[in-house]
Design a protein around this motif. Structure first.
Motif, PDB file in Angstrom:
ATOM      1  N   PRO A 310       0.834  -1.212   0.000  1.00 21.03           N
ATOM      2  CA  PRO A 310       0.000   0.000   0.000  1.00 21.03           C
ATOM      3  C   PRO A 310       0.865   1.258   0.000  1.00 21.03           C
ATOM      4  O   PRO A 310       1.963   1.257   0.552  1.00 21.03           O
ATOM      5  CB  PRO A 310      -0.804  -0.108   1.298  1.00 21.03           C
ATOM      6  CG  PRO A 310      -0.262  -1.240   2.066  1.00 21.03           C
ATOM      7  CD  PRO A 310       0.631  -2.043   1.197  1.00 21.03           C
ATOM      8  N   ASN A 311       0.368   2.315  -0.659  1.00 25.28           N
ATOM      9  CA  ASN A 311       1.028   3.616  -0.621  1.00 25.28           C
ATOM     10  C   ASN A 311       0.126   4.606   0.107  1.00 25.28           C
ATOM     11  O   ASN A 311      -1.102   4.538   0.000  1.00 25.28           O
ATOM     12  CB  ASN A 311       1.303   4.133  -2.037  1.00 25.28           C
ATOM     13  CG  ASN A 311       2.685   3.760  -2.535  1.00 25.28           C
ATOM     14  OD1 ASN A 311       3.461   4.601  -2.939  1.00 25.28           O
ATOM     15  ND2 ASN A 311       3.008   2.456  -2.498  1.00 25.28           N
ATOM     16  N   TYR A 312       0.765   5.531   0.825  1.00 22.41           N
ATOM     17  CA  TYR A 312       0.033   6.519   1.623  1.00 22.41           C
ATOM     18  C   TYR A 312       0.215   7.911   1.025  1.00 22.41           C
ATOM     19  O   TYR A 312       1.119   8.148   0.221  1.00 22.41           O
ATOM     20  CB  TYR A 312       0.549   6.504   3.064  1.00 22.41           C
ATOM     21  CG  TYR A 312       0.246   5.215   3.781  1.00 22.41           C
ATOM     22  CD1 TYR A 312      -0.944   5.055   4.488  1.00 22.41           C
ATOM     23  CD2 TYR A 312       1.137   4.138   3.742  1.00 22.41           C
ATOM     24  CE1 TYR A 312      -1.236   3.862   5.144  1.00 22.41           C
ATOM     25  CE2 TYR A 312       0.854   2.941   4.394  1.00 22.41           C
ATOM     26  CZ  TYR A 312      -0.334   2.811   5.091  1.00 22.41           C
ATOM     27  OH  TYR A 312      -0.629   1.625   5.729  1.00 22.41           O
ATOM     28  N   ALA A 313      -0.645   8.836   1.449  1.00 19.21           N
ATOM     29  CA  ALA A 313      -0.541  10.222   0.977  1.00 19.21           C
ATOM     30  C   ALA A 313      -0.824  11.190   2.123  1.00 19.21           C
ATOM     31  O   ALA A 313      -1.561  10.854   3.054  1.00 19.21           O
ATOM     32  CB  ALA A 313      -1.533  10.454  -0.163  1.00 19.21           C
ATOM     33  N   LEU A 314      -0.233  12.363   2.008  1.00 19.68           N
ATOM     34  CA  LEU A 314      -0.656  13.489   2.844  1.00 19.68           C
ATOM     35  C   LEU A 314      -1.689  14.243   2.032  1.00 19.68           C
ATOM     36  O   LEU A 314      -1.555  14.373   0.807  1.00 19.68           O
ATOM     37  CB  LEU A 314       0.526  14.416   3.151  1.00 19.68           C
ATOM     38  CG  LEU A 314       1.425  14.020   4.316  1.00 19.68           C
ATOM     39  CD1 LEU A 314       2.678  14.896   4.315  1.00 19.68           C
ATOM     40  CD2 LEU A 314       0.707  14.131   5.666  1.00 19.68           C
ATOM     41  N   GLU A 315      -2.713  14.749   2.691  1.00 18.17           N
ATOM     42  CA  GLU A 315      -3.805  15.421   1.978  1.00 18.17           C
ATOM     43  C   GLU A 315      -4.171  16.729   2.646  1.00 18.17           C
ATOM     44  O   GLU A 315      -4.267  16.820   3.864  1.00 18.17           O
ATOM     45  CB  GLU A 315      -5.038  14.512   1.957  1.00 18.17           C
ATOM     46  CG  GLU A 315      -6.250  15.226   1.416  1.00 18.17           C
ATOM     47  CD  GLU A 315      -7.459  14.314   1.250  1.00 18.17           C
ATOM     48  OE1 GLU A 315      -8.560  14.853   1.126  1.00 18.17           O
ATOM     49  OE2 GLU A 315      -7.309  13.073   1.256  1.00 18.17           O
ATOM     50  N   GLY A 316      -4.360  17.720   1.814  1.00 15.94           N
ATOM     51  CA  GLY A 316      -4.917  18.986   2.289  1.00 15.94           C
ATOM     52  C   GLY A 316      -6.200  19.242   1.544  1.00 15.94           C
ATOM     53  O   GLY A 316      -6.238  19.166   0.319  1.00 15.94           O
ATOM     54  N   SER A 317      -7.280  19.503   2.279  1.00 13.12           N
ATOM     55  CA  SER A 317      -8.564  19.721   1.605  1.00 13.12           C
ATOM     56  C   SER A 317      -9.067  21.137   1.838  1.00 13.12           C
ATOM     57  O   SER A 317      -8.948  21.680   2.926  1.00 13.12           O
ATOM     58  CB  SER A 317      -9.602  18.707   2.091  1.00 13.12           C
ATOM     59  OG  SER A 317      -9.377  18.398   3.438  1.00 13.12           O
ATOM     60  N   ILE A 318      -9.600  21.712   0.767  1.00 13.10           N
ATOM     61  CA  ILE A 318     -10.191  23.046   0.803  1.00 13.10           C
ATOM     62  C   ILE A 318     -11.688  22.837   0.581  1.00 13.10           C
ATOM     63  O   ILE A 318     -12.088  22.224  -0.403  1.00 13.10           O
ATOM     64  CB  ILE A 318      -9.586  23.931  -0.318  1.00 13.10           C
ATOM     65  CG1 ILE A 318      -8.069  24.070  -0.125  1.00 13.10           C
ATOM     66  CG2 ILE A 318     -10.256  25.289  -0.373  1.00 13.10           C
ATOM     67  CD1 ILE A 318      -7.338  24.641  -1.337  1.00 13.10           C
ATOM     68  N   ALA A 319     -12.521  23.317   1.507  1.00 15.18           N
ATOM     69  CA  ALA A 319     -13.964  23.009   1.432  1.00 15.18           C
ATOM     70  C   ALA A 319     -14.613  23.645   0.209  1.00 15.18           C
ATOM     71  O   ALA A 319     -15.514  23.074  -0.403  1.00 15.18           O
ATOM     72  CB  ALA A 319     -14.662  23.498   2.704  1.00 15.18           C
ATOM     73  N   VAL A 320     -14.166  24.843  -0.150  1.00 17.98           N
ATOM     74  CA  VAL A 320     -14.847  25.603  -1.202  1.00 17.98           C
ATOM     75  C   VAL A 320     -13.863  25.943  -2.314  1.00 17.98           C
ATOM     76  O   VAL A 320     -12.871  26.629  -2.076  1.00 17.98           O
ATOM     77  CB  VAL A 320     -15.450  26.901  -0.607  1.00 17.98           C
ATOM     78  CG1 VAL A 320     -15.994  27.804  -1.713  1.00 17.98           C
ATOM     79  CG2 VAL A 320     -16.550  26.566   0.393  1.00 17.98           C
ATOM     80  N   ALA A 321     -14.116  25.429  -3.516  1.00 22.91           N
ATOM     81  CA  ALA A 321     -13.291  25.804  -4.678  1.00 22.91           C
ATOM     82  C   ALA A 321     -14.249  26.135  -5.818  1.00 22.91           C
ATOM     83  O   ALA A 321     -14.709  27.265  -5.940  1.00 22.91           O
ATOM     84  CB  ALA A 321     -12.336  24.682  -5.047  1.00 22.91           C
ATOM     85  N   GLY A 322     -14.607  25.117  -6.616  1.00 25.93           N
ATOM     86  CA  GLY A 322     -15.582  25.341  -7.690  1.00 25.93           C
ATOM     87  C   GLY A 322     -16.910  25.875  -7.166  1.00 25.93           C
ATOM     88  O   GLY A 322     -17.610  26.630  -7.851  1.00 25.93           O
ATOM     89  N   SER A 323     -17.264  25.509  -5.942  1.00 28.75           N
ATOM     90  CA  SER A 323     -18.544  25.981  -5.400  1.00 28.75           C
ATOM     91  C   SER A 323     -18.538  27.494  -5.147  1.00 28.75           C
ATOM     92  O   SER A 323     -19.587  28.123  -5.081  1.00 28.75           O
ATOM     93  CB  SER A 323     -18.912  25.214  -4.111  1.00 28.75           C
ATOM     94  OG  SER A 323     -17.845  25.200  -3.206  1.00 28.75           O
ATOM     95  N   SER A 324     -17.334  28.107  -5.044  1.00 32.10           N
ATOM     96  CA  SER A 324     -17.301  29.571  -4.895  1.00 32.10           C
ATOM     97  C   SER A 324     -17.667  30.245  -6.217  1.00 32.10           C
ATOM     98  O   SER A 324     -18.250  31.327  -6.239  1.00 32.10           O
ATOM     99  CB  SER A 324     -15.915  30.037  -4.430  1.00 32.10           C
ATOM    100  OG  SER A 324     -14.928  29.721  -5.386  1.00 32.10           O
ATOM    101  N   ILE A 325     -17.348  29.569  -7.340  1.00 26.05           N
ATOM    102  CA  ILE A 325     -17.723  30.106  -8.654  1.00 26.05           C
ATOM    103  C   ILE A 325     -19.227  29.955  -8.858  1.00 26.05           C
ATOM    104  O   ILE A 325     -19.898  30.851  -9.370  1.00 26.05           O
ATOM    105  CB  ILE A 325     -16.902  29.400  -9.766  1.00 26.05           C
ATOM    106  CG1 ILE A 325     -15.426  29.740  -9.589  1.00 26.05           C
ATOM    107  CG2 ILE A 325     -17.377  29.825 -11.154  1.00 26.05           C
ATOM    108  CD1 ILE A 325     -14.483  28.873 -10.364  1.00 26.05           C
ATOM    109  N   LYS A 326     -19.761  28.791  -8.401  1.00 26.71           N
ATOM    110  CA  LYS A 326     -21.225  28.604  -8.437  1.00 26.71           C
ATOM    111  C   LYS A 326     -21.921  29.696  -7.616  1.00 26.71           C
ATOM    112  O   LYS A 326     -23.010  30.150  -7.952  1.00 26.71           O
ATOM    113  CB  LYS A 326     -21.609  27.224  -7.871  1.00 26.71           C
ATOM    114  CG  LYS A 326     -21.275  26.067  -8.795  1.00 26.71           C
ATOM    115  CD  LYS A 326     -22.317  25.922  -9.887  1.00 26.71           C
ATOM    116  CE  LYS A 326     -22.064  24.718 -10.772  1.00 26.71           C
ATOM    117  NZ  LYS A 326     -22.509  24.970 -12.163  1.00 26.71           N
ATOM    118  N   PHE A 327     -21.291  30.102  -6.515  1.00 27.42           N
ATOM    119  CA  PHE A 327     -21.837  31.160  -5.655  1.00 27.42           C
ATOM    120  C   PHE A 327     -21.919  32.481  -6.433  1.00 27.42           C
ATOM    121  O   PHE A 327     -22.931  33.193  -6.387  1.00 27.42           O
ATOM    122  CB  PHE A 327     -20.954  31.303  -4.408  1.00 27.42           C
ATOM    123  CG  PHE A 327     -21.285  32.471  -3.520  1.00 27.42           C
ATOM    124  CD1 PHE A 327     -22.372  32.424  -2.663  1.00 27.42           C
ATOM    125  CD2 PHE A 327     -20.503  33.618  -3.544  1.00 27.42           C
ATOM    126  CE1 PHE A 327     -22.682  33.508  -1.841  1.00 27.42           C
ATOM    127  CE2 PHE A 327     -20.799  34.702  -2.730  1.00 27.42           C
ATOM    128  CZ  PHE A 327     -21.894  34.652  -1.878  1.00 27.42           C
TER     129      PHE A 327
END
Length: 511
Positions: A310-327
């Motif tokens: 198995p391989n692992y990853a570090l992850e950073g998530s941003i709640a709002v990206a494309g949804s800010s354009i929808k806004f």
């Protein structure tokens, strides 16, 4: 005539706003696809739900429509050797294991209704130690908080749990269960990239952790959890019970962000990708040992393939990206379609002093500020729509820079370039801004269906369509666009300092 020996792989891509089915050839190119948007349910501010049955129906319809298109091109459905699944993660479904029927709408990953519950759980002894085991900090984001909320607040869920019939799953487990025909065959499994988002799995063993389940006071004799199996497996996921592909095996499964890392060929430590979708997700491969973050990131499973470590990853998530354009499109009516946001942003030369922290449901990595809310700073009589549009695009780029800085500190790897995909990466302005702010090249592939390709790779490896990761060297490598930084380090630091100041100022609005 199409030569009969050609092999294809199907890929179910079940996202936050739509379901899709794509069919890939051995070169990793999509030859047919169909997409269906489904209903977004917002019962209260901060609440976000989906109808679990509508999700299954949308997937089945996409399969039938894409295969019809595929056959119209002269191909045979029999040449589709296997099907993979990639899915929105953390979204939580509960159902009665005796009937196979959902007991409530699915609670979506973006949902923040469990905020009060999470605050209470954070007071428990040992709450600080959880992330070391499962890789995810306690917040409204992982599935556990959604499950506990349902058990506390929905009578039908409580009763089903007391009877010992409550089944819990993320979207992958729900789809596999239903696509196999439900309780009759009872194929109830999840892969580690999805199971790692529940807070129930030990990252080192890739099995459920008794200490985590005890901490959340869950009785596993009453709660049915999906069996954790490899992301690529010839038998564990069963076969499609209906649709025109009835009888075809499901042989791969990856949470959407892990799938995008695989689709971007992030197979070696230090390789990273950013997917600009509804939210934004940056993953960096850290190799065969999990790295627990001390800088606000999550640790997750990149992939766990047949006959590989198995391989692992570090992850950073941003709640709002494309949804800010929808806004900007739906709420402020600045634009008629998402594609126009770049044009609007290009009507001005810069952001005119405007900074928009798009914290519509708090800020995710690396900040984790639950009580932040969307805030626009620097508005003057000079501010135009174009300035706000530009500041909206920049918000995602600034958060990406913050995550990359944390990743460098946690992993010890110095990123040489950033691979990108997702809807927002179609905007040249956004990708140039991204490169300027992170100071390294941003590489956009010609074929952007990397998430669906990742699921196809997982499925194809299990049945010998591809034999090893070396087979993907030339996949999707032609026609890339590279954006290189055009501003000085000094200018970059100045812009980022202003952003960080705005982040500090948007705290506390929802307390």
């Amino acid at each position: 005539m199409v030569p009969q020996q050609e092999s294809f792989v199907g890929s179910i891509d079940q996202g936050t706003t739509s379901s899709r089915f794509l069919i890939f050839n051995k070169s990793g190119e999509p030859v047919a696809s169909h997409q269906i948007e489904f209903k977004q349910i917002y019962p209260q501010p901060g609440w976000h739900e989906h109808d679990p049955n509508e999700i299954v129906q949308s997937v089945e319809k996409c399969i039938d429509e894409a295969v019809a298109q595929f056959e119209n091109q002269g191909h045979s459905a029999k040449s589709i050797k296997a099907v993979g699944i990639t899915n929105q993660r953390e979204t939580t479904v509960v159902w009665d294991s005796t009937t196979g029927e959902p007991l409530h709408n699915a609670i979506v990953w973006t949902d923040t209704r469990s905020q009060t519950l999470v605050r209470k759980i954070k007071q428990r002894l040992g709450a600080d130690e959880l992330q070391k085991i499962c890789g995810v900090p306690l917040s409204t984001y992982p599935s556990v908080s959604k499950l506990l909320w349902l058990m506390e607040n929905v009578q039908a869920v409580k009763q089903c749990y007391d009877k010992g019939n409550l089944a819990f799953g993320t979207i992958d487990a729900w789809l596999v269960y239903k696509l196999n025909g439900g309780p009759k065959r009872n194929i109830f499994v999840s892969d580690p990239s999805n199971a790692s988002r529940t807070m129930f799995m030990d990252l080192k063993t890739l099995n459920y952790s008794d200490s985590l389940l005890d901490f959340f006071r869950l009785d596993t004799s009453k709660l049915k959890l999906p069996k954790i199996v490899q992301s690529s497996d010839p038998k564990a996921y069963g076969t499609l019970a209906s649709t025109v592909l009835s009888g075809i095996a499901i042989t791969g499964c990856l949470g959407d962000q892990s799938a995008a890392l695989v689709g971007q060929k992030g197979f070696a430590p230090g390789l990273a990708k950013n997917t600009y979708g509804t939210g934004c997700f940056l993953l960096m491969n850290v190799g065969e040992k999990p790295v627990v973050s001390t800088h606000g990131l999550l640790t997750t499973v990149a992939y766990d393939f047949h006959n590989m470590k198995p391989n692992y990853a570090l992850e950073g998530s941003i709640a709002v990206a494309g949804s800010s354009i929808k806004f900007l499109q739906n709420n402020l009516e600045f634009i008629e379609s998402s594609a126009q946001v770049s044009q609007l942003a290009e009507t001005v030369e810069d952001n005119g002093g405007v900074t928009f922290v798009t914290a519509f449901s708090g800020l995710f990595a690396p900040y984790w500020i639950d009580d932040a809310r969307g805030t626009i700073f620097g508005i003057t009589a000079y501010t135009k729509k174009g300035h706000i549009a530009r500041a909206t695009l920049e918000a995602t780029c600034f958060q990406t820079k913050a995550i990359l800085e944390s990743m460098g500190k946690d992993s010890g790897y110095d990123l040489k370039e950033l691979a990108v995909d997702g809807g927002m990466c179609n905007s040249d302005l956004t990708m140039q801004t991204q490169s300027d702010l992170i100071g390294i090249p941003v590489v956009r592939p010609a074929m952007r269906e990397t998430t669906a390709l990742g699921a196809a790779i997982a499925a194809g490896l299990a049945v010998g369509v591809w034999n090893s990761l070396d087979d993907f060297k030339d996949v999707n490598s032609e026609g890339k666009t590279t954006f290189k930084p055009k501003i000085s380090a000094e200018e970059r630091d100045g812009k980022f300092a202003k952003w960080e100041k705005a982040v500090q100022m948007c705290k506390g609005w929802a307390s």
